[in-house]
Scaffold this motif. Structure first.
Motif, PDB file in Angstrom:
ATOM      1  N   GLU A  17       3.890  -1.034  -1.329  1.00 11.39           N
ATOM      2  CA  GLU A  17       4.654   0.218  -1.286  1.00 11.39           C
ATOM      3  C   GLU A  17       4.848   0.654  -2.729  1.00 11.39           C
ATOM      4  N   PHE A  40       7.160   4.957  -9.218  1.00  7.12           N
ATOM      5  CA  PHE A  40       6.437   3.918  -9.963  1.00  7.12           C
ATOM      6  C   PHE A  40       5.782   4.484 -11.214  1.00  7.12           C
ATOM      7  N   VAL A  56       7.804   6.105  -4.874  1.00  7.58           N
ATOM      8  CA  VAL A  56       8.988   5.330  -5.255  1.00  7.58           C
ATOM      9  C   VAL A  56       9.296   5.447  -6.752  1.00  7.58           C
ATOM     10  N   PRO A  76       9.127  -0.892 -10.147  1.00  8.44           N
ATOM     11  CA  PRO A  76      10.525  -0.463 -10.142  1.00  8.44           C
ATOM     12  C   PRO A  76      11.241  -0.975  -8.887  1.00  8.44           C
ATOM     13  N   SER A  77      12.536  -0.795  -8.853  1.00 11.60           N
ATOM     14  CA  SER A  77      13.355  -1.399  -7.792  1.00 11.60           C
ATOM     15  C   SER A  77      12.980  -0.976  -6.378  1.00 11.60           C
ATOM     16  N   HIS A  78      12.482   0.227  -6.164  1.00 11.16           N
ATOM     17  CA  HIS A  78      12.164   0.686  -4.808  1.00 11.16           C
ATOM     18  C   HIS A  78      10.737   0.365  -4.375  1.00 11.16           C
ATOM     19  N   ALA A  79       9.947  -0.190  -5.274  1.00 12.10           N
ATOM     20  CA  ALA A  79       8.566  -0.558  -4.944  1.00 12.10           C
ATOM     21  C   ALA A  79       8.537  -1.951  -4.315  1.00 12.10           C
ATOM     22  N   HIS A  80       7.470  -2.198  -3.567  1.00 12.22           N
ATOM     23  CA  HIS A  80       7.220  -3.533  -3.017  1.00 12.22           C
ATOM     24  C   HIS A  80       5.754  -3.851  -3.283  1.00 12.22           C
TER      25      HIS A  80
END
Length: 90
Positions: A12, A18, A16, A65-69
């Motif tokens: 992901e 990135f 987000v 970044p924090s919202h990426a997976h």
């Protein structure tokens, strides 16, 4: 000495923030290159600069970044081209 790494990141990683976060990290580390979203849903970055700074950015890209997976990151060594800055590419 200048090194260059190409990183293809999967998971992901689009929608987000990135690319913008990567550009900020790159600028803070003083490396050059570019980052872009790929049509297959992956993110691709090319980074040139001091070996330690490049490896620090590659390590950051592996997390994102924090919202990426991030589920995978393929890193390839390439010959430096002498890129002048870091940008978000189309």
């Amino acid at each position: 000495m200048v090194v260059r790494r190409k990183v293809v990141v999967r998971g992901e990683v689009q929608g987000v923030g990135f690319r913008w976060a990567c550009a900020r990290e790159a600028q803070a580390l003083g490396v050059h290159g570019w980052v872009r979203n790929r049509p297959d849903g992956a993110l691709e970055a090319v980074v040139e600069g001091d070996p330690e700074a490049v490896e620090r950015l590659v390590a950051w890209v592996r997390r994102g970044p924090s919202h990426a997976h991030v589920t995978a990151a393929e890193v390839t060594a390439e010959d430096p081209e002498g890129l002048p800055d870091f940008r978000i590419a189309d």
